[in-house]
Design a protein around this motif. Sequence first.
Motif, mmCIF file in Angstrom:
data_model
loop_
_atom_site.group_PDB
_atom_site.id
_atom_site.type_symbol
_atom_site.label_atom_id
_atom_site.label_comp_id
_atom_site.label_asym_id
_atom_site.label_seq_id
_atom_site.Cartn_x
_atom_site.Cartn_y
_atom_site.Cartn_z
ATOM 1 N N ILE A 101 23.654 -15.101 30.559
ATOM 2 C CA ILE A 101 24.564 -13.996 30.868
ATOM 3 C C ILE A 101 24.685 -13.024 29.682
ATOM 4 O O ILE A 101 24.701 -11.794 29.867
ATOM 5 C CB ILE A 101 25.945 -14.548 31.322
ATOM 6 N N ALA A 102 24.703 -13.573 28.458
ATOM 7 C CA ALA A 102 24.820 -12.696 27.288
ATOM 8 C C ALA A 102 23.518 -11.937 27.049
ATOM 9 O O ALA A 102 23.543 -10.776 26.628
ATOM 10 C CB ALA A 102 25.194 -13.511 26.046
ATOM 11 N N GLY A 146 26.167 -23.932 37.611
ATOM 12 C CA GLY A 146 26.945 -24.134 36.380
ATOM 13 C C GLY A 146 28.369 -23.639 36.500
ATOM 14 O O GLY A 146 29.195 -24.264 37.170
ATOM 15 N N LYS A 176 8.109 -18.594 27.072
ATOM 16 C CA LYS A 176 8.910 -19.215 26.019
ATOM 17 C C LYS A 176 8.539 -18.610 24.668
ATOM 18 O O LYS A 176 7.369 -18.618 24.279
ATOM 19 C CB LYS A 176 8.623 -20.714 26.016
ATOM 20 N N MET A 192 19.116 -17.505 22.845
ATOM 21 C CA MET A 192 18.908 -18.948 22.941
ATOM 22 C C MET A 192 19.989 -19.648 22.132
ATOM 23 O O MET A 192 20.479 -19.092 21.153
ATOM 24 C CB MET A 192 17.524 -19.248 22.345
ATOM 25 N N PHE A 222 30.561 -29.443 44.545
ATOM 26 C CA PHE A 222 30.079 -29.516 43.165
ATOM 27 C C PHE A 222 31.084 -30.429 42.488
ATOM 28 O O PHE A 222 32.219 -30.040 42.236
ATOM 29 C CB PHE A 222 30.093 -28.086 42.624
ATOM 30 N N ILE A 248 20.823 -30.577 31.320
ATOM 31 C CA ILE A 248 21.399 -29.281 30.904
ATOM 32 C C ILE A 248 20.628 -28.791 29.670
ATOM 33 O O ILE A 248 20.226 -27.633 29.580
ATOM 34 C CB ILE A 248 22.914 -29.407 30.614
ATOM 35 N N LEU A 260 28.240 -27.700 26.773
ATOM 36 C CA LEU A 260 28.391 -26.546 27.680
ATOM 37 C C LEU A 260 28.764 -25.271 26.934
ATOM 38 O O LEU A 260 28.426 -24.174 27.375
ATOM 39 C CB LEU A 260 29.493 -26.806 28.715
ATOM 40 N N TYR A 261 29.494 -25.414 25.818
ATOM 41 C CA TYR A 261 30.098 -24.218 25.201
ATOM 42 C C TYR A 261 29.774 -24.062 23.719
ATOM 43 O O TYR A 261 30.560 -23.496 22.966
ATOM 44 C CB TYR A 261 31.621 -24.271 25.373
ATOM 45 N N GLY A 303 25.601 -14.948 22.907
ATOM 46 C CA GLY A 303 25.603 -16.135 23.758
ATOM 47 C C GLY A 303 26.667 -17.133 23.365
ATOM 48 O O GLY A 303 27.368 -16.964 22.354
ATOM 49 N N GLY A 333 31.846 -19.936 23.811
ATOM 50 C CA GLY A 333 31.240 -20.181 25.115
ATOM 51 C C GLY A 333 32.121 -19.764 26.279
ATOM 52 O O GLY A 333 33.293 -19.419 26.110
ATOM 53 N N CYS A 353 30.899 -14.959 26.239
ATOM 54 C CA CYS A 353 29.466 -14.618 26.124
ATOM 55 C C CYS A 353 29.274 -13.115 26.308
ATOM 56 O O CYS A 353 28.500 -12.476 25.584
ATOM 57 C CB CYS A 353 28.654 -15.355 27.191
HETATM 58 P P1 FAD Z 1 22.492 -19.653 28.515
HETATM 59 O O1 FAD Z 1 23.004 -19.712 29.896
HETATM 60 O O2 FAD Z 1 22.631 -20.832 27.641
HETATM 61 O O3 FAD Z 1 20.960 -19.224 28.626
HETATM 62 C C1 FAD Z 1 20.085 -19.159 27.545
HETATM 63 C C2 FAD Z 1 18.739 -18.756 28.102
HETATM 64 O O4 FAD Z 1 17.796 -18.744 27.048
HETATM 65 C C3 FAD Z 1 18.217 -19.740 29.155
HETATM 66 O O5 FAD Z 1 17.870 -19.038 30.315
HETATM 67 C C4 FAD Z 1 17.009 -20.363 28.482
HETATM 68 O O6 FAD Z 1 15.996 -20.724 29.385
HETATM 69 C C5 FAD Z 1 16.566 -19.248 27.551
HETATM 70 N N1 FAD Z 1 15.767 -19.732 26.428
HETATM 71 C C6 FAD Z 1 16.038 -20.781 25.613
HETATM 72 N N2 FAD Z 1 15.066 -20.910 24.703
HETATM 73 C C7 FAD Z 1 14.163 -19.923 24.927
HETATM 74 C C8 FAD Z 1 12.933 -19.545 24.297
HETATM 75 N N3 FAD Z 1 12.451 -20.189 23.252
HETATM 76 N N4 FAD Z 1 12.272 -18.477 24.812
HETATM 77 C C9 FAD Z 1 12.753 -17.788 25.884
HETATM 78 N N5 FAD Z 1 13.913 -18.119 26.513
HETATM 79 C C10 FAD Z 1 14.597 -19.176 26.037
HETATM 80 N N6 FAD Z 1 31.819 -20.815 31.800
HETATM 81 C C11 FAD Z 1 32.826 -20.176 32.439
HETATM 82 O O7 FAD Z 1 33.185 -19.056 32.052
HETATM 83 N N7 FAD Z 1 33.455 -20.729 33.515
HETATM 84 C C12 FAD Z 1 33.094 -21.961 33.998
HETATM 85 O O8 FAD Z 1 33.652 -22.434 34.991
HETATM 86 C C13 FAD Z 1 32.047 -22.678 33.335
HETATM 87 N N8 FAD Z 1 31.634 -23.881 33.781
HETATM 88 C C14 FAD Z 1 30.459 -24.406 33.325
HETATM 89 C C15 FAD Z 1 29.917 -25.516 33.959
HETATM 90 C C16 FAD Z 1 28.673 -25.996 33.597
HETATM 91 C C17 FAD Z 1 28.102 -27.194 34.295
HETATM 92 C C18 FAD Z 1 27.944 -25.351 32.562
HETATM 93 C C19 FAD Z 1 26.551 -25.828 32.185
HETATM 94 C C20 FAD Z 1 28.507 -24.277 31.886
HETATM 95 C C21 FAD Z 1 29.757 -23.790 32.266
HETATM 96 N N9 FAD Z 1 30.327 -22.664 31.657
HETATM 97 C C22 FAD Z 1 31.400 -22.042 32.236
HETATM 98 C C23 FAD Z 1 29.762 -22.096 30.419
HETATM 99 C C24 FAD Z 1 28.850 -20.928 30.702
HETATM 100 O O9 FAD Z 1 27.950 -21.259 31.713
HETATM 101 C C25 FAD Z 1 28.077 -20.586 29.453
HETATM 102 O O10 FAD Z 1 28.950 -20.376 28.348
HETATM 103 C C26 FAD Z 1 27.233 -19.320 29.616
HETATM 104 O O11 FAD Z 1 26.635 -19.241 30.886
HETATM 105 C C27 FAD Z 1 26.174 -19.329 28.527
HETATM 106 O O12 FAD Z 1 25.443 -18.136 28.565
HETATM 107 P P2 FAD Z 1 24.461 -17.742 27.411
HETATM 108 O O13 FAD Z 1 24.286 -16.274 27.468
HETATM 109 O O14 FAD Z 1 24.871 -18.341 26.126
HETATM 110 O O15 FAD Z 1 23.029 -18.359 27.792
#
Ligand code: FAD
Length: 487
Positions: A11-12, A53, A248, A278, A371, A422, A433-434, A462, A469, A474
Motif C-alpha cells: 500500500i505504501a 490481510g 524481485k 520492502m 476470516f 506471511i 504484521l506491523y 511502508g 504499520g 503506511c
Molecule cells: P507490504 O504489504 O508489506 O508489501 C511489501 C511488498 O514488497 C510486497 O508486495 C512484496 O512482495 C514486495 N517485495 C518484497 N521484497 C521485494 C523485492 N526484493 N523486490 C520486489 N518486491 C519486493 N492494517 C490495518 O490498517 N488494518 C488491519 O485490519 C490490518 N490487519 C492485518 C491483518 C493481517 C493478517 C496482516 C498480514 C496485516 C494487517 N494489517 C492491518 C497491516 C497492514 O496490512 C500492513 O501494515 C500494510 O499492508 C503493509 O504495507 P506495506 O506498504 O508496508 O507493504
Amino acid sequence: NQKAIIIGSGIAGLAAAIRLTTKGYQVEVFESNAYPGGKLSEIQIGSYRFDAGPSLFTLPEQIEELFLIAGRNPADHFQYSKLDIVCHYFWEDGKTVKAYADLNKFAEEVETKLGEPAENVRKALKKSAYIYEHLAPLFMHRSLHQWNTWVNLTALKSYLKMGKLGIFTTMNAANEKLFVQGKMVQLFNRYATYNGSNPYQTPATLNIIPHLEFNIGAFFPKNGMHDITLSLYRLAVDLGINFHFNSKVEEVLVDKNTAIGVLVNNEEIHADLVINNMDMVNAYKSILKKQKQPTKLLDQPKSSSALIFYWGIKRAFPELGLHNILFSDDYQMEFDHIFSKGSICHDPTVYINITSVCKDDDAPNGCMNWFTMINVPNNQGQDWDKLIEEARSSIIAKINRVLKTDIESLIEVEEILDPRTIECKTSSANGALYGNSSNNRYAAFLRHANYSSEIKNLYFCGGSVHPGGGIPLCLLSAKIMAEMIET
Ligand code: FAD
C-alpha cells in the motif's frame, strides 16, 4: 523527467508511486509477486472471496487524497461506507456488546450490558481524542528525523502535555483506572493489537487508537478491502506508472554513497531515486547487504503475527457482523504466551471478519466467508505445524462454546495463513504484521527514518519504517517520504 524506482507494491509503495508521479517523476515499480498490494491482497477459494490481510479500514480520506492530488474525483473511483456497528463482542459467560459507532449509543450499551457507567466510556474517548490531537501532528504526520519536527509551536505544545499523554504508564494500567469493569478494560486493551503490541507493556499513548474507530469512524470499502489496492493500482496505471510483476529486486545499486538504481533479473536499471517499500529488516539482509547496517534498528523486537483460517461456512449466523471478537477468559495469559513464551495459549481471543455481511457476493447464498484470526507470536522457528493443529482445535472449541454450534461440520472450504507464509508472501521479517512492536515508550524513535542517512537518494516507506504499520500509517510514510523529496 527524473526517474524513480519503487521496490515493492504494498500500500505504501502504491501511494509513493502516485505521489512521486504527481511531483513529475517517471516511476517504475518492481514487485516480486505476480500481483500488487502485498499484505493487502485477496484470495478466492471456490465461490468464497476473502480479503487476505487487513480488515479494518479507518481514515479513508487518505485514499481520497491520492485521487485528489492526481486530479481525479475520488468518488468516481473508490466508494466506501461508514459502519454503524464497529464490532460485535462476545464473552464465554454469554455477555455480548455491540460497539455502536454512535458514542452515546455505545456508552448506553455498555452500561446496560456490562454495568460500566456510560460516563466512563465518554471520558475514555475524550482522553483518546486528546492524545490524538497532541501526538498525531508530531508522531504520525512528520519525520522524527528532521530538526524542524522538534522545533516548532505544535511540538512545543505537545512537550508541555507529555505527562498527560500516557507515555509513563501502560495501556492496561491506564484502562484499569478508567473503567470499573474488567470486560471494558479488556475491550479497550485490545487496541494494542492494532499494531501488534502487548497492552500490558505498551505505553498508554496507544490509547490514541480508539479515537480513530469511535470518534472518526470505521469504514468498509464497497468492493472489499482489496479494492483499496485495486483502485490505487488502477489510478497508478492510468497515471502512466510502469509496473513490473514477478520482478524481485536483487540489489540496490550504490555508487559513491548514492543510490543509482536496482539489479533485477541480472539487469541493471538506473534511476535518480530509489524508494524501498520492502520490509526494512529483510531489505538490509538482502538488497542492501553490502551497505552499512543500522544494527540497533534491525534488532528491535517485532510485532506479533497472525494465524488465519479462511473458512467458507455453509450457514448464516445472524448474530455476527463484519467484525466480531470472541474474547479469551484470561487476556494477560494470552499476551504472555505471545510475547514472552513465543507460543499460543489454549484459549485465544478469536477474531472473525465476515465481509459477506456487507458484500453479499463474497459467499454463496445463505453462507458466510469467515476470516478467522488469532494473534500469535512472530516466527522464531517454532514448530508451527503442531501449534496450528492445537490452535485450530482451541478456536473451534471456543466458537462452539460461544456461538452454541458445531462449526467444524459447517466448514466447506479452508485455507491457512501463518507467520511463515506471511513472511514468504510479503517478505516481512519474522512474519510480523506491523514491523517493530510498540512495547516500549521509545519504539517510535527506534524505527527507521523515511530516508537513508548513509546513502543519498535512497528512501523508505511502508509498515516497517516511520511512522509504523497498519494502512493509515503506511500511507503517511509515503506522504512524509514524498514531502522530503525536492522536485
Ligand atoms: P507490504 O504489504 O508489506 O508489501 C511489501 C511488498 O514488497 C510486497 O508486495 C512484496 O512482495 C514486495 N517485495 C518484497 N521484497 C521485494 C523485492 N526484493 N523486490 C520486489 N518486491 C519486493 N492494517 C490495518 O490498517 N488494518 C488491519 O485490519 C490490518 N490487519 C492485518 C491483518 C493481517 C493478517 C496482516 C498480514 C496485516 C494487517 N494489517 C492491518 C497491516 C497492514 O496490512 C500492513 O501494515 C500494510 O499492508 C503493509 O504495507 P506495506 O506498504 O508496508 O507493504
